[in-house]
Design a protein around this motif. Structure first.
Motif, PDB file in Angstrom:
ATOM      1  N   ARG A 131      11.482  -5.706   6.623  1.00 21.90           N
ATOM      2  CA  ARG A 131      12.448  -4.693   7.071  1.00 21.90           C
ATOM      3  C   ARG A 131      12.217  -3.413   6.275  1.00 21.90           C
ATOM      4  NH1 ARG A 131      14.928  -9.520   6.574  1.00 21.90           N
ATOM      5  NH2 ARG A 131      15.889 -10.371   8.469  1.00 21.90           N
ATOM      6  N   ILE A 132      12.143  -2.309   6.976  1.00 17.88           N
ATOM      7  CA  ILE A 132      11.816  -1.057   6.309  1.00 17.88           C
ATOM      8  C   ILE A 132      13.070  -0.221   6.078  1.00 17.88           C
ATOM      9  CG2 ILE A 132       9.444  -0.955   7.126  1.00 17.88           C
ATOM     10  CD1 ILE A 132      10.425   0.929   9.369  1.00 17.88           C
ATOM     11  N   ASN A 133      13.002   0.592   5.033  1.00 17.04           N
ATOM     12  CA  ASN A 133      13.991   1.630   4.788  1.00 17.04           C
ATOM     13  C   ASN A 133      13.403   2.950   5.252  1.00 17.04           C
ATOM     14  OD1 ASN A 133      14.481   0.117   1.571  1.00 17.04           O
ATOM     15  ND2 ASN A 133      15.630  -0.293   3.433  1.00 17.04           N
ATOM     16  N   ALA A 134      14.228   3.793   5.831  1.00 16.45           N
ATOM     17  CA  ALA A 134      13.752   5.092   6.290  1.00 16.45           C
ATOM     18  C   ALA A 134      14.888   6.095   6.240  1.00 16.45           C
ATOM     19  CB  ALA A 134      13.193   4.994   7.713  1.00 16.45           C
ATOM     20  N   SER A 135      14.525   7.358   6.147  1.00 14.66           N
ATOM     21  CA  SER A 135      15.509   8.435   6.168  1.00 14.66           C
ATOM     22  C   SER A 135      16.064   8.611   7.576  1.00 14.66           C
ATOM     23  CB  SER A 135      14.853   9.740   5.717  1.00 14.66           C
ATOM     24  OG  SER A 135      13.896  10.169   6.687  1.00 14.66           O
ATOM     25  N   ALA A 136      17.138   9.379   7.683  1.00 13.30           N
ATOM     26  CA  ALA A 136      17.689   9.683   9.007  1.00 13.30           C
ATOM     27  C   ALA A 136      16.682  10.475   9.830  1.00 13.30           C
ATOM     28  CB  ALA A 136      18.998  10.453   8.862  1.00 13.30           C
TER      29      ALA A 136
ATOM     30  N   ARG B  55       0.810  -1.222   0.000  1.00 14.09           N
ATOM     31  CA  ARG B  55       0.000   0.000   0.000  1.00 14.09           C
ATOM     32  C   ARG B  55       0.844   1.272   0.000  1.00 14.09           C
ATOM     33  NH1 ARG B  55      -3.008  -3.154   3.849  1.00 14.09           N
ATOM     34  NH2 ARG B  55      -2.095  -1.972   5.576  1.00 14.09           N
ATOM     35  N   LEU B  56       2.145   1.142   0.177  1.00 23.42           N
ATOM     36  CA  LEU B  56       3.008   2.321   0.201  1.00 23.42           C
ATOM     37  C   LEU B  56       3.211   2.871  -1.208  1.00 23.42           C
ATOM     38  CD1 LEU B  56       5.859   1.108   2.608  1.00 23.42           C
ATOM     39  CD2 LEU B  56       4.052   2.767   3.142  1.00 23.42           C
ATOM     40  N   PRO B  57       3.455   4.185  -1.321  1.00 25.48           N
ATOM     41  CA  PRO B  57       3.835   4.721  -2.635  1.00 25.48           C
ATOM     42  C   PRO B  57       5.097   4.028  -3.141  1.00 25.48           C
ATOM     43  CG  PRO B  57       3.378   6.494  -1.068  1.00 25.48           C
ATOM     44  CD  PRO B  57       3.407   5.221  -0.274  1.00 25.48           C
ATOM     45  N   GLU B  58       5.188   3.806  -4.441  1.00 28.90           N
ATOM     46  CA  GLU B  58       6.366   3.150  -5.001  1.00 28.90           C
ATOM     47  C   GLU B  58       7.607   4.031  -4.904  1.00 28.90           C
ATOM     48  OE1 GLU B  58       8.973   0.562  -7.259  1.00 28.90           O
ATOM     49  OE2 GLU B  58       7.441   0.419  -5.706  1.00 28.90           O
ATOM     50  N   ARG B  59       7.435   5.318  -5.066  1.00 28.90           N
ATOM     51  CA  ARG B  59       8.571   6.231  -4.996  1.00 28.90           C
ATOM     52  C   ARG B  59       8.729   6.757  -3.576  1.00 28.90           C
ATOM     53  NH1 ARG B  59      10.084   8.087 -10.086  1.00 28.90           N
ATOM     54  NH2 ARG B  59      11.903   8.892  -8.967  1.00 28.90           N
ATOM     55  N   ALA B  60       9.988   6.975  -3.179  1.00 28.50           N
ATOM     56  CA  ALA B  60      10.255   7.574  -1.876  1.00 28.50           C
ATOM     57  C   ALA B  60       9.667   8.979  -1.836  1.00 28.50           C
ATOM     58  CB  ALA B  60      11.750   7.616  -1.622  1.00 28.50           C
ATOM     59  N   CYS B  61       8.984   9.306  -0.737  1.00 28.81           N
ATOM     60  CA  CYS B  61       8.352  10.613  -0.610  1.00 28.81           C
ATOM     61  C   CYS B  61       7.976  10.828   0.849  1.00 28.81           C
ATOM     62  CB  CYS B  61       7.103  10.701  -1.489  1.00 28.81           C
ATOM     63  SG  CYS B  61       5.844   9.455  -1.102  1.00 28.81           S
ATOM     64  N   ALA B  62       7.576  12.052   1.170  1.00 33.11           N
ATOM     65  CA  ALA B  62       7.195  12.371   2.546  1.00 33.11           C
ATOM     66  C   ALA B  62       6.014  11.524   2.999  1.00 33.11           C
ATOM     67  CB  ALA B  62       6.863  13.854   2.666  1.00 33.11           C
ATOM     68  N   ALA B  63       5.089  11.235   2.102  1.00 32.40           N
ATOM     69  CA  ALA B  63       3.918  10.429   2.479  1.00 32.40           C
ATOM     70  C   ALA B  63       4.342   9.024   2.878  1.00 32.40           C
ATOM     71  CB  ALA B  63       2.927  10.379   1.319  1.00 32.40           C
ATOM     72  N   ARG B  64       5.341   8.467   2.208  1.00 33.01           N
ATOM     73  CA  ARG B  64       5.805   7.128   2.581  1.00 33.01           C
ATOM     74  C   ARG B  64       6.491   7.149   3.942  1.00 33.01           C
ATOM     75  NH1 ARG B  64      10.067   3.707  -1.034  1.00 33.01           N
ATOM     76  NH2 ARG B  64      11.596   4.631   0.398  1.00 33.01           N
ATOM     77  N   GLU B  65       7.307   8.164   4.179  1.00 36.67           N
ATOM     78  CA  GLU B  65       7.959   8.289   5.486  1.00 36.67           C
ATOM     79  C   GLU B  65       6.924   8.449   6.597  1.00 36.67           C
ATOM     80  OE1 GLU B  65      11.621   8.293   6.024  1.00 36.67           O
ATOM     81  OE2 GLU B  65      11.226   7.296   4.122  1.00 36.67           O
ATOM     82  N   ASP B  66       5.900   9.260   6.346  1.00 34.67           N
ATOM     83  CA  ASP B  66       4.849   9.456   7.346  1.00 34.67           C
ATOM     84  C   ASP B  66       4.118   8.142   7.627  1.00 34.67           C
ATOM     85  OD1 ASP B  66       5.445  12.141   7.536  1.00 34.67           O
ATOM     86  OD2 ASP B  66       3.797  12.801   6.235  1.00 34.67           O
TER      87      ASP B  66
END
Length: 247
Positions: free
Chosen positions: A71-76, A13-24
């Protein structure tokens, strides 16, 4: 707390591209308690006459249930906010070294192509599955599950930078401290960089030093104790710069 979703369903369900909405969405999942159970395992350290035990997540953080998690990827930026939520801190290079030294399950890094898709959600899932194949059901303190965002004095005054470190490998081309690795301490990325390799591994704030319970942040700044957790002396950077505590 709502029912924990299946990890693969959540990622789908996550956006395919990295974006603020995915991080949220990732942060909201942590806040909602949608993490797979975290095993906090002891990592031991010695410095002079002092002895300490830190509790580090046995694996990278995974969203999902006990049967299906990713396992998730996330920004710093997001990693720091997750650490705040879980009463944890980000790692240091010394803690990363100790995890590698004391890991009971060691795998080689799962490299992927460094191309424009490397931040995509599909690459997150692909990396997770490759790590799963190499771990092969083994349990314990696991490394290399990815690269880690870390605290370092080199971030002092650098509110626009994040530091990463990891991917230990006897055949690696670099050496930061005691071990060869592919990612020496680097500040090439900003707070919002994300890619398939940048996972979330945390250490709990509460630790034990010389048989007494302490706050890790106090240990990091104590000239007599900082060597237990830092290879740079006392730390001046205790959280990711640019991320306020109430973010």
């Amino acid at each position: 707390m709502t029912d924990v979703p299946r990890g693969t369903d959540f990622v789908a369900r996550l956006p395919e591209r990295a974006c603020a909405a995915r991080e949220d969405a990732l942060l909201e999942a942590v806040q909602a308690g949608h993490l797979a159970p975290i095993s906090w395992l002891p990592v031991h350290s010695e410095h002079g006459e002092h002895r300490a035990t830190f509790l580090v997540s046995a694996d990278a953080l995974r969203i999902g249930d006990t049967h299906d998690s990713v396992r998730i990827n996330a920004s710093a930026r997001t990693t720091q906010r997750m650490a705040d939520q879980l009463e944890c801190a980000m790692l240091t290079t010394r803690l990363c070294d100790l995890v590698w030294e004391q890991a009971t399950v060691r795998i080689l890094p799962c490299f992927g192509a460094p191309d424009p898709t490397m931040a995509n959600t599909s690459r997150m899932l692909e990396h997770h599955r490759r790590v799963e194949e190499r771990v092969a059901g083994r349990t314990g303190l696991i490394e290399n599950v990815g690269k880690h965002w870390v605290l370092t004095n080199r971030l002092a005054g650098r509110r626009d930078r994040a530091a990463n470190y990891g991917w230990f490998d006897p055949g690696a081309a670099h050496r930061h401290g005691r071990h060869p690795l592919w990612q020496p301490l680097g500040l090439a990325h900003d707070l919002d960089h994300v890619d398939y390799s940048q996972v979330v591994r945390l250490v709990r704030r509460r630790c034990t030093v010389d048989d007494a319970e302490r706050d890790l942040l106090e240990v990091m700044t104590d000239p007599a104790l900082a060597g237990l957790v830092s290879s740079e002396g006392p730390l001046r950077v205790l959280r990711q710069p640019g991320v306020p505590e109430d973010a």
